[in-house]
Design a protein around this motif. Structure first.
Motif, PDB file in Angstrom:
ATOM      1  N   TRP A  30       0.847  -1.199   0.000  1.00 32.12           N
ATOM      2  CA  TRP A  30       0.000   0.000   0.000  1.00 32.12           C
ATOM      3  C   TRP A  30       0.884   1.252   0.000  1.00 32.12           C
ATOM      4  O   TRP A  30       1.980   1.240   0.596  1.00 32.12           O
ATOM      5  CB  TRP A  30      -0.889   0.022   1.240  1.00 32.12           C
ATOM      6  CG  TRP A  30      -1.936  -1.034   1.279  1.00 32.12           C
ATOM      7  CD1 TRP A  30      -1.790  -2.300   1.747  1.00 32.12           C
ATOM      8  CD2 TRP A  30      -3.303  -0.920   0.847  1.00 32.12           C
ATOM      9  NE1 TRP A  30      -2.982  -2.988   1.628  1.00 32.12           N
ATOM     10  CE2 TRP A  30      -3.924  -2.159   1.082  1.00 32.12           C
ATOM     11  CE3 TRP A  30      -4.065   0.111   0.294  1.00 32.12           C
ATOM     12  CZ2 TRP A  30      -5.260  -2.403   0.783  1.00 32.12           C
ATOM     13  CZ3 TRP A  30      -5.401  -0.128  -0.008  1.00 32.12           C
ATOM     14  CH2 TRP A  30      -5.986  -1.373   0.231  1.00 32.12           C
ATOM     15  N   SER A  31       0.405   2.326  -0.589  1.00 30.98           N
ATOM     16  CA  SER A  31       1.133   3.591  -0.550  1.00 30.98           C
ATOM     17  C   SER A  31       1.125   4.149   0.879  1.00 30.98           C
ATOM     18  O   SER A  31       0.218   3.842   1.670  1.00 30.98           O
ATOM     19  CB  SER A  31       0.513   4.595  -1.531  1.00 30.98           C
ATOM     20  OG  SER A  31      -0.881   4.661  -1.372  1.00 30.98           O
ATOM     21  N   ASP A  32       2.130   4.938   1.217  1.00 30.23           N
ATOM     22  CA  ASP A  32       2.252   5.542   2.552  1.00 30.23           C
ATOM     23  C   ASP A  32       2.106   4.497   3.654  1.00 30.23           C
ATOM     24  O   ASP A  32       1.266   4.635   4.547  1.00 30.23           O
ATOM     25  CB  ASP A  32       1.176   6.632   2.759  1.00 30.23           C
ATOM     26  CG  ASP A  32       1.369   7.797   1.825  1.00 30.23           C
ATOM     27  OD1 ASP A  32       2.408   8.449   1.909  1.00 30.23           O
ATOM     28  OD2 ASP A  32       0.469   8.047   0.990  1.00 30.23           O
ATOM     29  N   TYR A  33       2.918   3.466   3.597  1.00 35.84           N
ATOM     30  CA  TYR A  33       2.686   2.360   4.522  1.00 35.84           C
ATOM     31  C   TYR A  33       3.989   1.793   5.080  1.00 35.84           C
ATOM     32  O   TYR A  33       4.032   0.643   5.493  1.00 35.84           O
ATOM     33  CB  TYR A  33       1.916   1.266   3.774  1.00 35.84           C
ATOM     34  CG  TYR A  33       0.881   0.519   4.605  1.00 35.84           C
ATOM     35  CD1 TYR A  33       0.259   1.097   5.702  1.00 35.84           C
ATOM     36  CD2 TYR A  33       0.510  -0.788   4.273  1.00 35.84           C
ATOM     37  CE1 TYR A  33      -0.694   0.406   6.435  1.00 35.84           C
ATOM     38  CE2 TYR A  33      -0.448  -1.482   4.999  1.00 35.84           C
ATOM     39  CZ  TYR A  33      -1.041  -0.878   6.083  1.00 35.84           C
ATOM     40  OH  TYR A  33      -1.996  -1.561   6.814  1.00 35.84           O
ATOM     41  N   SER A  78      -5.661  -6.888   1.903  1.00 32.97           N
ATOM     42  CA  SER A  78      -6.459  -6.966   3.130  1.00 32.97           C
ATOM     43  C   SER A  78      -7.049  -8.370   3.247  1.00 32.97           C
ATOM     44  O   SER A  78      -7.297  -9.042   2.239  1.00 32.97           O
ATOM     45  CB  SER A  78      -7.599  -5.952   3.095  1.00 32.97           C
ATOM     46  OG  SER A  78      -7.088  -4.651   2.928  1.00 32.97           O
ATOM     47  N   TYR A 236      -8.844   5.789   5.261  1.00 29.83           N
ATOM     48  CA  TYR A 236      -8.147   4.852   6.143  1.00 29.83           C
ATOM     49  C   TYR A 236      -7.515   5.610   7.303  1.00 29.83           C
ATOM     50  O   TYR A 236      -6.872   6.648   7.100  1.00 29.83           O
ATOM     51  CB  TYR A 236      -7.078   4.101   5.345  1.00 29.83           C
ATOM     52  CG  TYR A 236      -7.656   3.279   4.211  1.00 29.83           C
ATOM     53  CD1 TYR A 236      -8.660   2.349   4.459  1.00 29.83           C
ATOM     54  CD2 TYR A 236      -7.215   3.437   2.903  1.00 29.83           C
ATOM     55  CE1 TYR A 236      -9.199   1.591   3.434  1.00 29.83           C
ATOM     56  CE2 TYR A 236      -7.749   2.678   1.864  1.00 29.83           C
ATOM     57  CZ  TYR A 236      -8.745   1.756   2.143  1.00 29.83           C
ATOM     58  OH  TYR A 236      -9.276   1.011   1.121  1.00 29.83           O
ATOM     59  N   ASP A 239      -3.961   7.026   7.166  1.00 22.52           N
ATOM     60  CA  ASP A 239      -3.801   7.993   6.080  1.00 22.52           C
ATOM     61  C   ASP A 239      -4.347   9.362   6.487  1.00 22.52           C
ATOM     62  O   ASP A 239      -3.792  10.404   6.127  1.00 22.52           O
ATOM     63  CB  ASP A 239      -4.508   7.500   4.808  1.00 22.52           C
ATOM     64  CG  ASP A 239      -3.775   6.320   4.180  1.00 22.52           C
ATOM     65  OD1 ASP A 239      -2.784   5.856   4.772  1.00 22.52           O
ATOM     66  OD2 ASP A 239      -4.187   5.864   3.102  1.00 22.52           O
ATOM     67  N   TRP A 268      -9.956  -3.746   9.431  1.00 26.05           N
ATOM     68  CA  TRP A 268      -9.336  -4.630   8.437  1.00 26.05           C
ATOM     69  C   TRP A 268      -7.916  -4.975   8.858  1.00 26.05           C
ATOM     70  O   TRP A 268      -7.309  -4.293   9.689  1.00 26.05           O
ATOM     71  CB  TRP A 268      -9.341  -3.979   7.046  1.00 26.05           C
ATOM     72  CG  TRP A 268      -8.960  -2.531   7.064  1.00 26.05           C
ATOM     73  CD1 TRP A 268      -9.807  -1.459   6.968  1.00 26.05           C
ATOM     74  CD2 TRP A 268      -7.649  -1.973   7.253  1.00 26.05           C
ATOM     75  NE1 TRP A 268      -9.103  -0.288   7.080  1.00 26.05           N
ATOM     76  CE2 TRP A 268      -7.779  -0.570   7.251  1.00 26.05           C
ATOM     77  CE3 TRP A 268      -6.381  -2.517   7.421  1.00 26.05           C
ATOM     78  CZ2 TRP A 268      -6.692   0.294   7.413  1.00 26.05           C
ATOM     79  CZ3 TRP A 268      -5.288  -1.673   7.590  1.00 26.05           C
ATOM     80  CH2 TRP A 268      -5.458  -0.282   7.570  1.00 26.05           C
ATOM     81  N   ASP A 270      -4.157  -6.004   6.997  1.00 23.79           N
ATOM     82  CA  ASP A 270      -3.381  -6.129   5.758  1.00 23.79           C
ATOM     83  C   ASP A 270      -2.251  -7.123   6.012  1.00 23.79           C
ATOM     84  O   ASP A 270      -1.509  -6.974   6.996  1.00 23.79           O
ATOM     85  CB  ASP A 270      -2.801  -4.777   5.338  1.00 23.79           C
ATOM     86  CG  ASP A 270      -3.895  -3.796   4.906  1.00 23.79           C
ATOM     87  OD1 ASP A 270      -4.973  -4.251   4.485  1.00 23.79           O
ATOM     88  OD2 ASP A 270      -3.660  -2.581   4.992  1.00 23.79           O
ATOM     89  N   TYR A 306      -0.573   3.246  11.868  1.00 18.17           N
ATOM     90  CA  TYR A 306      -1.499   2.108  11.860  1.00 18.17           C
ATOM     91  C   TYR A 306      -1.045   1.140  12.947  1.00 18.17           C
ATOM     92  O   TYR A 306       0.162   1.011  13.203  1.00 18.17           O
ATOM     93  CB  TYR A 306      -1.475   1.384  10.510  1.00 18.17           C
ATOM     94  CG  TYR A 306      -2.185   2.137   9.405  1.00 18.17           C
ATOM     95  CD1 TYR A 306      -3.569   2.092   9.288  1.00 18.17           C
ATOM     96  CD2 TYR A 306      -1.470   2.900   8.493  1.00 18.17           C
ATOM     97  CE1 TYR A 306      -4.219   2.793   8.282  1.00 18.17           C
ATOM     98  CE2 TYR A 306      -2.118   3.601   7.480  1.00 18.17           C
ATOM     99  CZ  TYR A 306      -3.492   3.541   7.387  1.00 18.17           C
ATOM    100  OH  TYR A 306      -4.141   4.228   6.397  1.00 18.17           O
TER     101      TYR A 306
HETATM  102  C1  N2P Z   1      -2.091   2.606   3.685  1.00 16.65           C
HETATM  103  C2  N2P Z   1      -3.502   2.257   3.518  1.00 16.65           C
HETATM  104  C3  N2P Z   1      -3.740   0.889   3.942  1.00 16.65           C
HETATM  105  C4  N2P Z   1      -5.080   0.729   4.427  1.00 16.65           C
HETATM  106  N1  N2P Z   1      -1.798   3.908   3.245  1.00 16.65           N
HETATM  107  C5  N2P Z   1      -5.968  -0.140   3.649  1.00 16.65           C
HETATM  108  N2  N2P Z   1      -6.055  -1.425   4.106  1.00 16.65           N
END
Ligand code: N2P
Length: 362
Positions: A30-33, A78, A236, A239, A268, A270, A306
Motif C-alpha cells: 500500500w502507498s504511505d505504509y 487486506s 483509512y 492515512d 481490516w 493487511d 497504523y
Molecule cells: C495505507 C492504507 C492501507 C489501508 N496507506 C488499507 N487497508
C-alpha cells in the motif's frame, strides 16, 4: 585486456544467474505504509535490492494476481480479499522455518487473521486499522454549526448534512467492498450481506449522496485533506493521521481529525503473502521476517500511524500512537467495529456494476 576481462566477467555472470537474481525482492505494498528508512536498512543488512511498488486498492492487487506472472514476491492485500485469493491458489504456503520473528506476532491478531487464512498458513499480518471519516474541523464546524455531531456517518451518508459540505469538497474511497459495507452498516443492515435487496438499499443510499461527492479515489484525499482542498473524506485511519500531520506542519491553521463513527466502522487487516509464482521466494521470506522484527515493526507504525500486528513491538511504539483510541481502539470502540468476509465472485460482479452506476451517477 579490458575486453578479455569483460568476456570473463560475462561468462561468470552467465554461469551464476541464480546469484544475480537472488539479490532482488519485488514488493507490492500500500502507498504511505512504511517508514522512510526501512527499505534502505533491509538492503544494507542483506544486500538484497528491494523493487518497491505501491498501490491504493485491493481490487487492483487482485486483478494483477489473477492475471498471473505479476513478478511480485511480496504483496499485502487486506484479509477480506486475501481469503479468496488463497482459495484460488494464488499464494504459496509460508515457510515458517524462515520466519523466526513470527514469535513476536500478537496472538489476538493471528486469531483474527486465521478467519481469512486458516491456520495462518499463507500470510502474516503487517498492520491493521479502520475505515472511517477524516474531516477539516473548522470547515465542517463552520458549515454544520458548533453543536453538530461530528462522530457520525451522518456527515457522509445523510444527504442533508453532506449537501452542506459539498462546497468544501467531499471525497470517497474508490473501494466498492468498503463503501457498501459502510453504507449497509449505516442502514442497520449486515455489512456482510450478499442479498440483492441489501445491495439495492446501499446503492440507493450512495446514489442519494452522489451529487455531493467531488471524487472517488483511495489516496488523493491524503494531500487534499492536508492542504484544505477538501473537507471530508471516507478514508483509512493512518492515512488521515498522515494528512493531519502534514496540515499541522504546514502551519496554515488547518486541523484534520479522524473519527471512527459511533455507528461503527470496518476493521481490516493487511497481510504479507507470497504469490505462488514469486520469482524470489527466499528473499520474500527474508523481507517479511525483517518486517516482523519488533524494532522494525515499531518504526513503521510510529511513522504511518497504523496499529501493528506485532505484540513485541508495542513497548517500542510511541505513547501518542499506542494511547490513541483511533489507532488502538478501546474495548468500547472495538465492540462497534465489524470485519468483512470475502465476497463470492457472483456478488462481486453485482457489486462492481452497482458501484459503477454510483460513480457515474446513472
Ligand atoms: C495505507 C492504507 C492501507 C489501508 N496507506 C488499507 N487497508
Amino acid at each position: 585486456m579490458k575486453r578479455a576481462l569483460a568476456v570473463a566477467l560475462g561468462a561468470l555472470l552467465a554461469a551464476t544467474p541464480a546469484l544475480a537474481q537472488d539479490q532482488v525482492v519485488n514488493v507490492y505494498n500500500w502507498s504511505d505504509y512504511i517508514a522512510e528508512d526501512t527499505i534502505e536498512k533491509f538492503t544494507t543488512e542483506t544486500g538484497i535490492t528491494v523493487n518497491y511498488d505501491v498501490f491504493d486498492s485491493n481490487e487492483l492487487v487482485e486483478s494483477k494476481l489473477l492475471a498471473g506472472n505479476s513478478g511480485y514476491d511480496v504483496v499485502v492485500p487486506s484479509g477480506f480479499f486475501l481469503e479468496r485469493q488463497i482459495q484460488a491458489g494464488l499464494f504459496q504456503p509460508l515457510d515458517k522455518s524462515k520466519l523466526p520473528n513470527l514469535e513476536h506476532m500478537d496472538p489476538e491478531v493471528m486469531e483474527s487473521t486465521a478467519s481469512h487464512d486458516p491456520g495462518n498458513e499463507h500470510a502474516v499480518d503487517y498492520m491493521w486499522g479502520t475505515t472511517g471519516l477524516g474531516y477539516n474541523v473548522a470547515a465542517v464546524t463552520e458549515r454544520l454549526g458548533a453543536d453538530a455531531n461530528l462522530d457520525s456517518w451522518d456527515l457522509l451518508f445523510d444527504p442533508e448534512t453532506v449537501a452542506k459540505l459539498a462546497d468544501c469538497g467531499v471525497a470517497m474511497l474508490d473501494a466498492p467492498a468498503e463503501a457498501y459495507a459502510a453504507a449497509l452498516n449505516y442502514l442497520g443492515r449486515d455489512p456482510n450481506s450478499e442479498s440483492e435487496e441489501d445491495l439495492q438499499a446501499a446503492e440507493e443510499l450512495l446514489m442519494s449522496i452522489r451529487p455531493y461527492i467531488r471524487y472517488f479515489h483511495s489516496s488523493q484525499y491524503i494531500d487534499d485533506l492536508g492542504n484544505g482542498e477538501i473537507c471530508l473524506a471516507m478514508g483509512y485511519s493512518g492515512d488521515v493521521f498522515i494528512a493531519a500531520d502534514a496540515a499541522s506542519e504546514a502551519g496554515q491553521g488547518v486541523e484534520i481529525a479522524y473519527v471512527i463513527p459511533e455507528e461503527g466502522a470496518l476493521k481490516w487487516f493487511d497481510l504479507f503473502a507470497i504469490p505462488a509464482d514469486a520469482p524470489n521466494a527466499d528473499n520474500a521470506h527474508a523481507f517479511i521476517d525483517f518486517m516482523l522484527r519488533p524494532e522494525v515493526a515499531a518504526a513503521n507504525t510510529n511513522y504511518v500511524y497504523y496499529a501493528s500486528g506485532n505484540l513485541s513491538a508495542l513497548e517500542l511504539i510511541d505513547d501518542e500512537v499506542k494511547n490513541d483510541p483511533a489507532i488502538y481502539p478501546t474495548p468500547e470502540v472495538s465492540a462497534k467495529l465489524f470485519t468483512l468476509n470475502a465476497h463470492s465472485p457472483q456478488y462481486d460482479e453485482l457489486l462492481t456494476r452497482s458501484f459503477t452506476r454510483v460513480k457515474t451517477g446513472q
